[in-house]
Design an enzyme around this catalytic site. Structure first.
Site, PDB file in Angstrom:
ATOM      1  N   TYR A 170      11.835  35.743  -6.658  1.00 24.37           N
ATOM      2  CA  TYR A 170      12.716  36.719  -6.079  1.00 24.37           C
ATOM      3  C   TYR A 170      12.661  38.052  -6.826  1.00 24.37           C
ATOM      4  CZ  TYR A 170      17.318  38.590  -5.275  1.00 24.37           C
ATOM      5  OH  TYR A 170      18.490  39.439  -5.021  1.00 24.37           O
ATOM      6  N   LYS A 174      11.384  41.684  -5.609  1.00 20.38           N
ATOM      7  CA  LYS A 174      12.086  43.012  -5.433  1.00 20.38           C
ATOM      8  C   LYS A 174      11.340  43.994  -6.495  1.00 20.38           C
ATOM      9  CE  LYS A 174      16.030  41.648  -3.221  1.00 20.38           C
ATOM     10  NZ  LYS A 174      16.604  42.303  -2.313  1.00 20.38           N
TER      11      LYS A 174
END
Length: 350
Positions: A170, A174
């Site tokens: 994750y 990002k």
């Protein structure tokens, strides 16, 4: 550009004007819904020249359709589909008018560790597809992206200058998106601005797939009389932000002139650090003050989950941003006040 005449009851200008289209990915999520409501109430957004332009269409773009009152607004359009699907993205972003994109949708941390391919497809390739679709436009779109402090490693304190070293898929996606948006902005393809979010509290509704989901469940479940298990230790430190601060900051970030940003379009939103035990203590203080004495709080127990604990321990526990201060972004570090706001908005106001 096409000019619109006779703009129903939402008209705020007496003369003709150029229209503004807003697209919110993750539009039926918690933050997406609150942001949509705020923008519909605001009625206008700044275009690239700094002129306030009426919002004539607001697209809620998500993989599912939620039920809420904002879909009844004649300005609202719903697009259901995957952010990595070129046909759906083209439909959502298609316009000859000014365009503002708030890219909030994401595969969250816990789910991203379970499904690498899904996280890459949605988080990374989905963002790239949005940027490429914006790039094809004749008129530059303003692109607001919600990143996260998961782009950093587990050091206690991070700043705008801290090296990106994510400890999860994750966080990695990002970080990749941040770099892409900076370069697309440098090239003049979009006008990007990015908010690195601490963990947002207090989210109503069912838990999501984020490793930090317990931070909201710790308040939400006991207040509803439901027992909950916390997967980390009581002395674990977390970096938090209230949902109202997030909405304020995302709106303000959009409205700032592009000249306020340099090459680095990122900023850490103003949050605060607490321990999980301090969150429990806050819950009991607020419940004693606001909730009826007959209302039983659910029990909180600690049952460690090694996977969740590893992810959470891989995040920084405090962020300090000079960029945020220069841009005039203001936070709220009063945990009790944030919990009270949640109780008033989502518990007592049902």
């Amino acid at each position: 550009q096409r000019r619109v005449r006779g703009f129903s009851q939402h008209t705020i200008l007496e003369t003709d004007f150029i229209a503004m289209k807003v697209v919110i990915t993750g539009g039926f999520g918690f933050i997406g819904t609150l942001l949509a409501r705020r923008l519909l109430q605001k009625k206008t957004l700044a275009n690239q020249e700094g002129v306030q332009i009426p919002i004539t269409k607001l697209v809620l773009f998500d993989v599912f359709k939620g039920e809420n009152e904002i879909t009844k607004d004649p300005r609202v359009e719903v697009v259901i589909g995957d952010v990595s699907d070129p046909v759906v993205v083209e439909k959502a972003l298609s316009t000859d008018e000014d365009l503002a994109v708030f890219h909030l949708s994401s595969i969250m941390s816990g789910q991203g560790e379970e499904n690498f391919d899904l996280a890459m497809r949605v988080n990374l390739h989905g963002c790239l597809l949005l940027l490429e679709t914006c790039r094809k436009r004749k008129r530059k779109a303003r692109f607001v992206f919600t990143s996260a402090t998961a782009v950093f490693d587990s050091r206690e304190l991070v700043t705008d200058e801290t090296r990106l070293l994510p400890q999860s898929t994750y966080g990695t996606t990002k970080a990749c998106c941040e770099l892409l948006i900076c370069d697309y902005s440098r090239r003049g393809f979009v006008d990007g601005r990015m908010a690195r979010l601490p963990t947002v509290i207090v989210r109503p509704g069912a838990p999501n797939k984020a490793a930090s989901s317990f931070c909201s469940e710790l308040f939400r479940s006991p207040i509803n009389g439901i027992d909950c298990k916390i997967p980390v230790r009581p002395d674990s430190k977390v970096f938090l932000i209230g949902y109202k601060t997030v909405i304020d900051c995302l709106t303000q970030l959009h409205e700032l002139e592009e000249s306020k940003f340099g090459y680095d379009r990122t900023t850490i939103l103003p949050g605060f650090r607490v321990t999980v035990q301090e969150m429990v203590d806050s819950l009991h203080r607020v419940a004693k003050e606001l909730l009826p004495g007959t209302r039983r709080l659910g029990n909180i127990t600690f049952e460690l989950d090694p996977t969740i604990e590893k992810i959470v321990n891989g995040w920084p526990t405090l962020g300090v941003s000079e960029n945020s201060k220069k841009l005039g972004l203001v936070g709220n570090d009063d945990l009790d006040d944030i919990v009270k706001t949640y109780v008033l908005d989502f518990v007592l106001n049902k």
